[in-house]
Design a protein around this motif. Sequence first.
Motif, mmCIF file in Angstrom:
data_model
loop_
_atom_site.group_PDB
_atom_site.id
_atom_site.type_symbol
_atom_site.label_atom_id
_atom_site.label_comp_id
_atom_site.label_asym_id
_atom_site.label_seq_id
_atom_site.Cartn_x
_atom_site.Cartn_y
_atom_site.Cartn_z
ATOM 1 N N SER A 150 0.840 -1.191 0.000
ATOM 2 C CA SER A 150 0.000 0.000 0.000
ATOM 3 C C SER A 150 0.877 1.244 0.000
ATOM 4 O O SER A 150 1.874 1.307 0.725
ATOM 5 C CB SER A 150 -0.925 0.005 1.224
ATOM 6 N N GLU A 197 -5.198 1.310 -6.676
ATOM 7 C CA GLU A 197 -6.494 1.032 -6.034
ATOM 8 C C GLU A 197 -6.911 2.202 -5.145
ATOM 9 O O GLU A 197 -6.115 2.647 -4.293
ATOM 10 C CB GLU A 197 -6.387 -0.247 -5.206
ATOM 11 N N THR A 235 -2.895 -1.739 -9.290
ATOM 12 C CA THR A 235 -4.000 -2.484 -9.900
ATOM 13 C C THR A 235 -3.498 -3.630 -10.753
ATOM 14 O O THR A 235 -4.080 -4.727 -10.742
ATOM 15 C CB THR A 235 -4.862 -1.540 -10.751
ATOM 16 N N ARG A 279 -2.579 -6.565 -8.549
ATOM 17 C CA ARG A 279 -3.728 -7.251 -7.952
ATOM 18 C C ARG A 279 -4.501 -8.050 -8.998
ATOM 19 O O ARG A 279 -4.963 -9.158 -8.725
ATOM 20 C CB ARG A 279 -4.643 -6.237 -7.258
ATOM 21 N N VAL A 334 -11.549 -8.279 -6.234
ATOM 22 C CA VAL A 334 -11.081 -7.002 -6.781
ATOM 23 C C VAL A 334 -12.234 -6.284 -7.479
ATOM 24 O O VAL A 334 -12.420 -5.071 -7.312
ATOM 25 C CB VAL A 334 -9.895 -7.219 -7.749
ATOM 26 N N ASP A 371 -14.656 -4.990 -4.825
ATOM 27 C CA ASP A 371 -14.182 -3.773 -4.170
ATOM 28 C C ASP A 371 -14.274 -2.555 -5.082
ATOM 29 O O ASP A 371 -14.436 -1.428 -4.608
ATOM 30 C CB ASP A 371 -12.740 -3.954 -3.712
ATOM 31 N N SER A 372 -14.165 -2.785 -6.388
ATOM 32 C CA SER A 372 -14.132 -1.656 -7.320
ATOM 33 C C SER A 372 -15.520 -1.106 -7.634
ATOM 34 O O SER A 372 -15.626 -0.014 -8.198
ATOM 35 C CB SER A 372 -13.466 -2.088 -8.631
ATOM 36 N N TYR A 383 -10.303 1.610 -12.343
ATOM 37 C CA TYR A 383 -10.160 0.520 -11.379
ATOM 38 C C TYR A 383 -11.311 -0.476 -11.484
ATOM 39 O O TYR A 383 -11.147 -1.658 -11.189
ATOM 40 C CB TYR A 383 -10.088 1.099 -9.962
#
Length: 338
Positions: free
Chosen positions: A80, A107, A114, A117, A292, A295-296, A306
């Motif tokens: 992160s 992200e 991105t 991931r 993913v 979450d997007s 994203y």
Amino acid sequence: MSNPIGLQDGGLADPASTSGASEEPGGPVISKSPTQLAMGRLLKDKLTMISAAFVVFFVLLALTAPLAYHVFGWIDPLKSDQDLLNDFSLPAGKWGGISSDHWLGVEPGAGRDTLARVWYGTTFSLLIALSATIVAMVLGVVLGIVSGAAGGWVDAIIGRIIDLTLAFPQTLMLLALASTGMIMVRNYLHTPAGNVTAAVYVVIVLGAFGWTSIARIVRGQVLSMREFEFVHAAQMMGASKVRIYFREILPNLWAPILVTFTLMMPAFVSAEAALAYLNVGIGAPTPTLGNVLSDSISFADTAPVYFFVPACMIAAIVISFNLLGDGLRDALDPKGNR
């Protein structure tokens, strides 16, 4: 006077001359096996070959992600970096933070790459789909062969099991039994708590509810195949039922099994994505294409890049496998219409 029936020099016309084809006398006659004929049809289908190339590409992505992460350190799906976000926790810069260091942006909220991931998420998604497909194929092929070859009350019992399995709503069962099922998986298989148990649970349930289609296909093939001469010959020689089922009949079922396999894989990729949206399966921060994308969704308006990257990846995988399965079906079944 014209010759209406095609007589030439007092005889019938040469069929080769009237049809426009020519054949050299004494020329070699090349015979091809059914496999060679199917491969010839497959290689001539450009759409299927392009789809196969994409499937190989996605498989290579899945295989190389752990190597790129653990060995070379090219990608880090868990790293992160808050410096890449603005005051609203959105990617700084245009197009979701795309730059030379982050090719697909970062992200929102966490600042994780991105590309890393999605790349690593492809590995987990395809691994879950492959495992669930293998479970479903093993159950479906075995029960389909036994049902079709044995017949009678065995066929009737397996048929009712298929009907009962189809009657259960798969998604609701996954949600209702999620907590209890994961506890049972952890206790019986001695898996550690967390994402490993969740992944095993999803694989078992997807496989347990997904075997019915291949079972029906195999049963229909076996019903006609059990009357062939090689099956009667094996029975007359005293071969056991296990040998007849899995040494005589099974090798002749590779075509429908292969086609069903390529069509079942994308279905389970989509199922994993749907279950991730319902918070069943592998959870963050461990990436899968499903979580993913899940979450997007909340950033679809503020950070559309994203959202579209995992969505397009899932769509490309599903379309590639489906087109490959359709092409294999057409190549292995020349009588069918595309």
